[in-house]
Scaffold this motif. Structure first.
Motif, PDB file in Angstrom:
ATOM      1  N   TYR A 148      79.201  28.051  -8.533  1.00 51.64           N
ATOM      2  CA  TYR A 148      78.023  28.061  -9.411  1.00 51.64           C
ATOM      3  C   TYR A 148      78.347  27.233 -10.647  1.00 51.64           C
ATOM      4  CZ  TYR A 148      74.745  29.725 -12.952  1.00 51.64           C
ATOM      5  OH  TYR A 148      73.823  29.785 -13.960  1.00 51.64           O
ATOM      6  N   GLU A 152      76.508  25.484 -14.319  1.00 44.70           N
ATOM      7  CA  GLU A 152      75.321  25.432 -15.161  1.00 44.70           C
ATOM      8  C   GLU A 152      75.547  24.477 -16.313  1.00 44.70           C
ATOM      9  OE1 GLU A 152      74.487  29.020 -18.351  1.00 44.70           O
ATOM     10  OE2 GLU A 152      74.379  29.525 -16.248  1.00 44.70           O
ATOM     11  N   ARG A 202      70.886  25.377 -13.675  1.00 49.41           N
ATOM     12  CA  ARG A 202      71.772  26.032 -12.718  1.00 49.41           C
ATOM     13  C   ARG A 202      71.958  25.192 -11.452  1.00 49.41           C
ATOM     14  NH1 ARG A 202      67.762  29.394 -14.439  1.00 49.41           N
ATOM     15  NH2 ARG A 202      68.360  31.118 -15.801  1.00 49.41           N
ATOM     16  N   TRP A 240      73.921  25.788  -7.425  1.00 49.99           N
ATOM     17  CA  TRP A 240      74.750  26.532  -6.482  1.00 49.99           C
ATOM     18  C   TRP A 240      75.115  25.615  -5.320  1.00 49.99           C
ATOM     19  CZ3 TRP A 240      70.392  28.349  -8.862  1.00 49.99           C
ATOM     20  CH2 TRP A 240      70.500  29.526  -9.616  1.00 49.99           C
ATOM     21  N   ASP A 242      67.971  25.261  -8.267  1.00 50.65           N
ATOM     22  CA  ASP A 242      67.007  26.185  -8.858  1.00 50.65           C
ATOM     23  C   ASP A 242      66.636  27.248  -7.832  1.00 50.65           C
ATOM     24  OD1 ASP A 242      65.339  27.281 -10.715  1.00 50.65           O
ATOM     25  OD2 ASP A 242      64.014  25.549 -10.906  1.00 50.65           O
TER      26      ASP A 242
END
Length: 337
Positions: free
Chosen positions: A188, A190, A201, A203, A236
């Motif tokens: 993750y 950000e 964000r 992932w 997102d």
């Protein structure tokens, strides 16, 4: 020595901004889709003569460091007048090419300036920290170990499941069930310092689709990552969009990944009544169906009799291209629009 205006002597220039052919003036650089970065450096000798030196970068860690620096740039107001010492070319795996301008001084601690080769009057600054990372990579001959060192700490490793998309199936199937997109293992990241459309964000890693009932009990799972050629990445939270494209009464849906500044590559899947999920083959789109849409991760296609119609922007002709597909019993086959 003849006077030469060198931007890197005043404000060192770093990378350029991706300019999408038909969409945003500022786009997102996805390192996963870049296969090579080429830099042509015009170095000036004492007599004013120029000697061109070309550098090629294919290491994934270096490409990621370059992309991160580009994506965290900020727009500089006004019209620019400059000289640059680099031209830069990004080559994508599908053959797509983007051209940029790059000026880079070797003195650390200065901000950088990003420019698109298509619009050199608009500039974007890069933080001194990111500018220094690129200087070290480029002027140290692109050492891969250095690139990995610079990238350390950029992301947090995570163990799932982490749900990025939770979709109520009651309006779709009439059943009180949910279809969830989940990160099982990955990272993750950000970043809130960029004006990029994908700022915020992110992932990346191994993903699955999980079908559950109201109590959260598993009804079925599907290894989504196995159906994409590259590691999946989502910037997102989003909702999956459903429709029945092949007319069999089961809901179909798309999952997409960034393709280029003009669109995303989408795979098409179907959800069966027995709680299983299958990919629906699309003729000529093994890596994904290229579609221009603001819905980056799941798009609802235009339905036609027995199939669907999709469109994308083609830079070579400067317009939208429409393509139609109909289900032949085993796959969606391309037909005349």
């Amino acid at each position: 020595m003849a006077p030469i205006r060198r931007l890197w002597l005043i404000l060192p220039v770093l990378l350029v901004v991706l300019i999408s052919g038909c969409q945003n003036a500022y786009g997102y650089i996805n390192a996963r889709w870049i296969s090579e970065i080429n830099l042509v450096y015009d170095s000036y000798e004492g007599d004013g003569a120029a000697a061109s030196v070309t550098k090629h970068f294919t290491d994934g860690a270096i490409i990621k460091t370059v992309a991160d620096a580009m994506n965290t740039s900020k727009r500089i107001p006004g019209v620019l007048d400059f000289d640059a010492d680099f031209s830069m070319e990004l080559l994508y795996g599908d053959g797509y090419k983007e051209e940029y301008i790059l000026g880079l001084g070797q003195t650390e601690g200065n901000k950088g300036l990003l420019l698109s080769a298509e619009d050199t009057e608009k500039g974007y600054s890069i933080s001194a920290e990111n500018a220094d990372k690129l200087r070290r990579l480029i002027f140290s001959r692109g050492n891969a170990a250095a690139a990995r060192s610079e990238a350390d700490g950029a992301a947090v490793e995570t163990q799932g499941p982490v749900t990025l998309s939770r979709n109520d199936l009651f309006p779709v199937t009439g059943n009180k069930e949910f279809l969830n997109l989940q990160l099982l293992q990955g990272s993750y990241h950000e970043n809130w310092s960029t004006a990029s459309p994908l700022a915020g964000r992110s992932w990346s890693g191994q993903f699955r689709l999980a079908l559950t009932n109201e109590a959260g009990e598993a009804l079925g799972t599907f290894a989504l990552s196995r159906h994409f050629p590259e590691e999946l990445s989502f910037g997102d939270l989003f909702q999956i969009q459903f429709a029945d494209y092949n007319g069999d009464g089961n809901p179909d849906f798309t999952i997409g990944q960034y393709g280029s500044g003009n669109g995303s590559l989408y795979k098409l899947f179907t959800l069966k009544a027995n709680h299983t999920i299958e990919e629906l083959p699309v003729e000529g789109a093994d890596s994904g169906l290229f579609i221009s849409s603001p819905d980056r991760y799941s798009v609802k296609l235009e339905r036609i009799d027995g199939g669907f119609r999709a469109s994308h922007y083609d830079n070579s002709v400067g317009k939208q291209i429409e393509t139609a597909y109909r289900w032949n019993g085993t796959a969606f086959q391309r037909v005349a629009p």
